[in-house]
Design an enzyme around this catalytic site. Structure first.
Site, short mmCIF file in Angstrom:
data_model
loop_
_atom_site.label_atom_id
_atom_site.label_comp_id
_atom_site.label_asym_id
_atom_site.label_seq_id
_atom_site.Cartn_x
_atom_site.Cartn_y
_atom_site.Cartn_z
N ASP B 238 -5.98 64.02 -54.43
CA ASP B 238 -6.39 62.87 -55.25
C ASP B 238 -6.59 61.65 -54.34
O ASP B 238 -7.15 61.78 -53.25
CB ASP B 238 -5.35 62.63 -56.35
CG ASP B 238 -5.89 61.77 -57.47
OD1 ASP B 238 -5.68 60.55 -57.45
OD2 ASP B 238 -6.54 62.32 -58.36
N TYR B 388 -8.94 51.99 -58.79
CA TYR B 388 -10.24 52.62 -59.05
C TYR B 388 -11.35 51.61 -58.88
O TYR B 388 -12.38 51.89 -58.26
CB TYR B 388 -10.27 53.22 -60.46
CG TYR B 388 -9.53 54.52 -60.54
CD1 TYR B 388 -8.15 54.55 -60.58
CD2 TYR B 388 -10.21 55.73 -60.54
CE1 TYR B 388 -7.46 55.75 -60.61
CE2 TYR B 388 -9.54 56.94 -60.59
CZ TYR B 388 -8.16 56.94 -60.62
OH TYR B 388 -7.48 58.12 -60.65
N HIS B 445 -4.97 70.67 -59.94
CA HIS B 445 -5.05 69.40 -59.24
C HIS B 445 -3.72 68.93 -58.67
O HIS B 445 -3.67 68.39 -57.56
CB HIS B 445 -5.59 68.36 -60.22
CG HIS B 445 -5.80 67.02 -59.65
ND1 HIS B 445 -6.90 66.70 -58.89
CD2 HIS B 445 -5.05 65.89 -59.71
CE1 HIS B 445 -6.82 65.43 -58.53
NE2 HIS B 445 -5.71 64.92 -59.01
#
Lengths: 470, 469
Positions: B238, B388, B445
């Site tokens: 990630d 982000y 993930h």
């Protein structure tokens, strides 16, 4: 290839190459009816018994418990400091949000606002298994020989029937408000199922066509064989679908938003070349002013502003969960839209410019409707139902609208649609006006301007009895 | 006159030859010189950077604490939670199913013991140190036993969103004491450093705009330097993958090896899109293996459609993080729904169709809620979301700069349920020195959390290969 000459060359090449393809691929738009979508949205199985069709009077109510629960949550609210100098660029600025919450706790009077909401008669009736809430306002006094024209006005997200409270008197009693009294309306403002005091559908698949079908049944049940429809945001889509379902009943369609959902080659070309050859693509000066530079005003802006639509169209139950549990979170989420969609420059302001155009009482009343009805999650599901198969893929996207249409194009609307594009879908545009000011929440922000435009549009339709010429 | 002329030539020509030769040599050498990301500098504290005085470089021990007040406040909010009925037959298609959420919250309220979990968190040594104006939190775990004659390798492991340093708690013992846990490669032993990304968990959130993965990479290099390490291994998935990759691009001489369980190649441009089209029919022509094909096709559905379905959070966090985070910072139930949805869908895509999101088939509620609590007690969800915006507004494609590339020895563990599959042929375009590429048999993930053994084995396998070089 970043030089202007290079771009021009590329564009010329594109024009030559695609003009041919365009003519090869262009097809006549269909002119068929959109079928009425029968559905049943209640809990569990549809019962065999006939549906109860009574129309019951409804009053918004509140309790001490509801208020103390709200205050407790406002008191325990946890805020995160904004980044230095971020204003509204990262979303709702929490420094300003604190001020709003303080007003909400100390000055905002929900009991008083409930009385304000109840000043117009409200009703509920069961349609296709769910309770549909609506406001129904008749003109206070009707001049001799005049009849009130029924007008259905549909709100959007994150709005509600309350958005129309300022414009209603201008339409039911225009003469008293300095407007032409030639046409007088009785206004019906329903809450979209899943919004406010309308019950939320319990089944999957409740999209804009379902809502249009429900509202169609509502108008029939109220005894209206012919009526006008007005809408923006989700209301635009629902009213458009209504006009596609029942063109013989919808005398005229008035919109303050008209997005293009089906993009074709011609749109791409007009975006690339419209700035240099506006006449070729049917652009007026004001269109060019509002749309270009397209990369910035069109593409980039829509990317920056469409995060909410993306997450609501995919995970509404996740994103709505916290908002249904935290009134402060709910307020932040909704207020951001009332700021940015009213004027994109408000993002540069520490307070988001909210109180320049709206009163905190009005903004909080709208938020309270979402809070007390607990409808945030179901309101968001509407996006998933409408968009989950992609943009412009549904049957109604491909059908045109033959009903006489009037479009009020506000300068600060999220996306500008030039008349040249709108008339591909709305093939019977009777009036198209560039409004001098105002944004997305037109009815709440500029009720007089919107009312005037509705009146002149209806005037045109009635004068030439245009609905007969379909 | 002619004499002067020839004299001039006698000097000019050799000089010119030397000059040209020198330029040629320099050019030849610079082509082989590895390009790096500029380190730069930053200040993330409140207000202006202080002009005088050196930054306090002390490393302070840290312990996570809680209080009755904190727990009572949480319980009160859990008790007053308001839920919306899910649609009939929706499972996890519309997001986190609120019927199952109520069960999770009942456990949270009645059985989950935060005090006990705090003790679990504190079992590894925690520290804080100030870098570039903000407090950086990290855990530092050394092996209790070092095999005779073996060196302990420092390994920096970086988490992502919506994870935390806690994701590594199961894998740490497998890497600090592999022999004790039955991992054969007992000759490689690590000391692990797991920092919290600034803005996440117990690391202070930046107060200034612009805090991206490059700033994070620089701060983590400074951290390792402060801890006395000159060369170290990196591991990440990630955001951790992006940060460690940036670290390798910034200071390759300090990075002995880079191990990733997620590879950011971005959209890869036209060439990749074309190879996708061609690869559907003649995969061998574009360098896809059979396993690549199995994981990637049908491409439009598996990748394009799925990415759209699953990237709403990314879109809103990259544009309006303060709005998106406000409610979930105020409602623990909302926070849990938002975070746990990812632990469901990103672990196994088929979990979308389960009424309970398949969560408890791979994780315990205790460990899931502990991670959620880290976001809750630190109130870090908003700052975690801002990451982000800071990164994506600078690089919307979230690609890795191919002009700079990654030249350090790289190991890639490709888990089958990862959000997007990056075939080795694409990874090679950016990672010029791939030592190992493993198609993992299972897992998604949150690899370290879900399949710690598989990941540990691959890390050890990779490091052993690097060390043999």
């Amino acid at each position: 290839c970043s030089s202007p000459a290079g771009i021009m060359l590329l564009e010329v090449f594109l024009v030559l190459g695609t003009v041919v393809i365009y003519f090869l691929l262009s097809r006549k738009e269909e002119a068929t009816l959109l079928p009425l979508k029968e559905g049943w949205w209640g809990k569990g199985q549809k019962p065999d018994t006939e549906e109860d069709k009574t129309i019951r009077p409804f009053k918004v109510e509140t309790t001490e418990e509801e208020l103390s629960d709200l205050f407790r949550r406002l008191d325990q609210a946890r805020f995160t400091e904004p980044l230095e100098n971020s204003r509204f660029h990262y979303g709702t600025n929490s420094k300003y949000l604190r001020k709003v919450v303080s007003y909400w706790k100390n000055q905002f009077n929900w009991k008083k606002q409930v009385e304000v909401l109840n000043k117009y008669p409200q009703f509920k009736t069961k349609i296709q298994g769910i309770d549909v809430h609506f406001v129904h306002v008749k003109p206070p006094c009707l001049p001799e020989g005049q009849s009130a024209k029924p007008l259905l006005m549909v709100h959007g997200w994150p709005g509600s029937f309350y958005e129309f409270y300022k414009i209603i008197p201008l339409l039911t009693d225009p003469a008293s408000h300095g407007l032409s009294g030639e046409h007088v309306f009785e206004v019906i403002c329903p809450s979209i199922p899943g919004y406010g005091f309308s019950e939320a559908p319990h089944k999957k698949g409740f999209d804009s066509v379902s809502a249009a079908s429900v509202f169609y049944e509502l108008m029939l049940r109220l005894g209206f064989n012919e009526f006008y429809a007005q809408g923006g945001d989700a209301g635009w889509l629902i009213c458009t679908n209504l006009a596609q379902i029942a063109p013989s009943q919808v005398k005229g369609l008035h919109l303050n938003l008209a997005l293009v959902t089906k993009m074709g080659v011609i749109h791409l070309l007009s975006v690339l070349l419209g700035r240099y050859l506006p006449g070729l693509f049917g652009f007026q000066d004001e269109d060019v002013r509002r749309m270009f530079p397209f990369l910035q005003k069109g593409l980039y802006k829509s990317l920056v502003e469409s995060g909410y639509a993306h997450i609501q169209a995919t995970k509404p139950d996740t994103v709505g969960c916290g908002l249904n549990d935290s009134p402060v979170g709910l307020a932040a989420y909704i207020l951001e839209k009332f700021s940015t969609w009213t004027d994109p420059e408000f993002r540069d302001l520490e307070d988001g410019g909210l109180e320049r155009k709206f009163s905190l009482d009005d903004l909080l009343t709208n938020i309270m409707i979402y809070w007390v009805s607990g409808c945030m999650v179901s309101s968001m599901r509407f996006y998933k139902e409408a968009l989950q198969n992609g943009l412009g893929t549904q049957k109604h996207d491909k059908l045109t609208v033959q009903v006489p249409t009037g479009i009020a194009s506000f300068p600060n609307e999220i996306m500008h649609t030039p008349q040249a594009w709108a008339q591909k879908k709305y093939i019977n545009i009777v009036s198209f006006h560039f409004m001098p000011r105002g944004g997305h929440f037109a009815a709440l922000e500029e009720p007089e301007l919107l009312a005037e435009d509705i009146l002149q549009f209806v005037g045109k339709v009635e004068k030439e009895q245009l609905w007969r010429k379909k | 006159r002619s004499f002067e002329y020839s004299q001039k030539n006698a000097v000019l020509i050799p000089v010119a030859a030397l000059g040209i030769g020198g330029i040629l040599l320099y050019w030849l050498r610079s082509r082989h010189k590895i390009k790096t990301i500029e380190m730069g500098d930053g200040w993330w504290g409140s207000g202006e950077r202080p002009l005088k005085g050196k930054e306090d470089e002390s490393i302070r021990p840290f312990k996570i604490e809680t209080s009755d007040k904190e727990i009572e406040d949480l319980h009160r909010r859990l008790e007053q939670a308001r839920y919306a009925q899910p649609l009939e037959g929706a499972a996890f298609d519309y997001g986190f199913n609120s019927n199952y959420l109520q069960k999770v919250v009942a456990y949270w309220r009645n059985q989950f013991d935060w005090r006990k979990q705090v003790e679990v968190l504190n079992k590894y040594p925690h520290f804080q140190t100030t870098i570039e104006g903000i407090d950086i939190h990290f855990i530092h775990v050394k092996p209790s036993y070092v095999p005779h004659g073996r060196a302990v390798k420092p390994l920096l492991m970086v988490h992502g969103w919506p994870g935390s340093f806690y994701e590594f708690y199961k894998i740490i013992p497998l890497l600090t004491e592999p022999a004790r846990h039955g991992l054969n490669e007992a000759d490689v032993v690590f000391e692990i450093i797991c920092p919290s990304i600034p803005g996440y968990g117990f690391s202070e959130a930046p107060h200034q705009k612009g805090f991206d993965s490059i700033a994070t990479a620089r701060i983590f290099h400074k951290l390792m330097n402060r801890l006395g390490f000159k060369e170290y291994y990196l591991q990440g998935g990630d955001w951790g993958s992006r940060i460690t990759t940036n670290m390798a691009q910034m200071l390759p001489q300090s990075v002995k090896g880079l191990h990733l369980n997620l590879v950011f190649t971005g959209l890869g441009g036209l060439r990749n899109m074309l190879s996708v089209l061609v690869g559907a029919y003649v995969p061998w022509l574009v360098g896809f293996t059979r396993e690549d094909v199995r994981r990637m096709y049908p491409f439009i559905q598996k990748n394009f459609y799925q990415i759209l379905q699953e990237s709403g959070y990314l879109h809103i966090q990259a544009t309006k993080p303060d709005t998106a985070g406000c409610g979930v910072n105020d409602s623990p139930v909302g926070l849990a729904a938002y975070i746990l949805e990812k632990f469901s869908t990103w672990t196994d895509k088929s979990f979308l169709h389960k009424e309970n999101g398949g969560l408890e088939s791979k994780y315990t509620l205790d460990e899931l809620l502990t991670n959620v609590m880290i976001y809750w007690v630190t109130a870090s969800i908003v700052s975690s979301m801002r990451y982000y915006k800071e990164n994506i507004s600078k690089d919307p494609g979230l690609s890795t700069d191919a002009r700079i590339g990654v030249h350090v020895p790289t190991g890639i563990a490709a888990f089958p349920q990862e959000i997007m599959h990056t075939p080795p042929v694409w990874a090679k375009k950016i990672f010029r020195n791939i030592i190992t590429y493993s198609y993992m048999p299972r897992g998604g993930h949150f690899a370290a959390f879900e399949e710690p053994r598989l990941l540990a084995e691959d890390i050890i396998h990779f490091v052993r290969k690097v060390e043999k070089l």
